[in-house]
Design a protein around this motif. Structure first.
Motif: not given
Length: 284
Positions: A144-159, A175-177, A185-191, A193-196
């Motif tokens: 299955q293709k990996i779908v990446l989801l990042n936090r937006a620039n400026g996010s401490g979590t991403r940093n 994609q960033e959120q 929610q997006i990770v839960a709904d998207t086959p 998907a991976i994020s943090y």
């Protein structure tokens, strides 16, 4: 009668508004802006503080750690909430700000519940987020293709995540959120998907991923066996005074630290068995 009623009603309203203005003038209203990872704790503590102190208000908003640091530095708000040290942010004068560490938070990779992966090496995780690994079958999961989801620039979590996982490599554009809750929610709904997200946002809707056999737990954060963690800071411009100091002291009180902090998925500062400086070094 109507004219008299209207006149006195308006007079009463003006008195109320004048009273509200006097609260603000006396420092009875403050604003805390920034980290969405810290937002649940800040909001819960603010509600409790206001209940115990009628007529005193703490307005809590998100926007990310970068926003919190820049806003408090500019004097636009009284508290800048941040997952990262001010020294880590470009354009921030760390010497002008004072850090108040109010909690610690672990950050974990999360995947969609159906990818078939629960453990990755740090190298595999890095290769996923830099785009070198693109299918879950390459790390023992589904074809299955990996779908990446990042936090937006400026996010401490991403940093924090990129600091300890990517080791200086550049993340693949994806994609960033802004919101931790939306990321989950997006990770839960998207086959595929991976994020943090921070531990406090993990629910059964997603699967947290262990790294090289080490589980993302509070206990492992406390000993630094799980290295993807950060302090939750409430920054002030100069030393905290007045209502700002009272609120921060309340967040650090036993009433909040011994119950609310843990209940919301954070780690009380007092339970940490190690300390880190802004450069990531363990200090005594």
């Amino acid at each position: 009668m109507r004219k008299h009623f209207t006149r006195f009603t308006l007079l009463g309203l003006l008195v109320v508004l004048a009273g509200c203005a006097s609260w603000i003038d006396r420092g009875e209203s403050i604003t805390a802006v920034g980290s969405s990872a810290l937002q649940p704790l800040a909001e819960t503590a603010a509600e409790s503080f206001q209940t115990n102190n009628p007529g005193r208000f703490v307005n809590v908003q998100g926007g990310g750690s970068g926003t919190g640091l820049s806003q408090v530095q500019a004097g636009a708000v009284e508290i800048g909430n941040s997952d990262v040290f001010a020294e880590e942010k470009n354009g921030v004068d760390a010497d002008a700000l004072v850090s108040h560490k109010v909690a610690t938070v672990g950050i974990t990779p999360i995947v969609n519940n159906h990818v078939g992966v629960t453990d990755l090496s740090i190298e595999e995780l890095r290769n996923i987020f830099t785009g070198k690994i693109t299918n879950w079958k390459e790390v023992g999961g589904k074809d299955q293709k990996i779908v990446l989801l990042n936090r937006a620039n400026g996010s401490g979590t991403r940093n924090t995540f990129e600091r300890w996982v990517l080791n200086g490599e550049k993340a693949k554009q994806s994609q960033e959120q802004d919101s931790s809750g939306m990321v989950r929610q997006i990770v839960a709904d998207t086959p595929g998907a991976i994020s943090y997200i921070s531990f406090s946002y993990v629910t059964e809707d997603v699967t947290p991923v262990s790294i090289e056999g080490v589980a993302p737990t509070d206990e492992n954060v406390m000993t630094n066996d799980w290295v993807i963690w950060s302090y939750e800071h409430m920054y002030t411009k100069g030393e905290a005074t007045g209502l700002t100091k009272e609120f921060i002291d309340y967040v650090l009180s036993d009433e909040i630290q011994d119950s609310v902090v843990s209940q919301l998925g954070y780690i009380p500062i007092s339970k940490m068995k190690v300390q880190r400086d802004w450069q990531g070094n363990i200090i005594d």
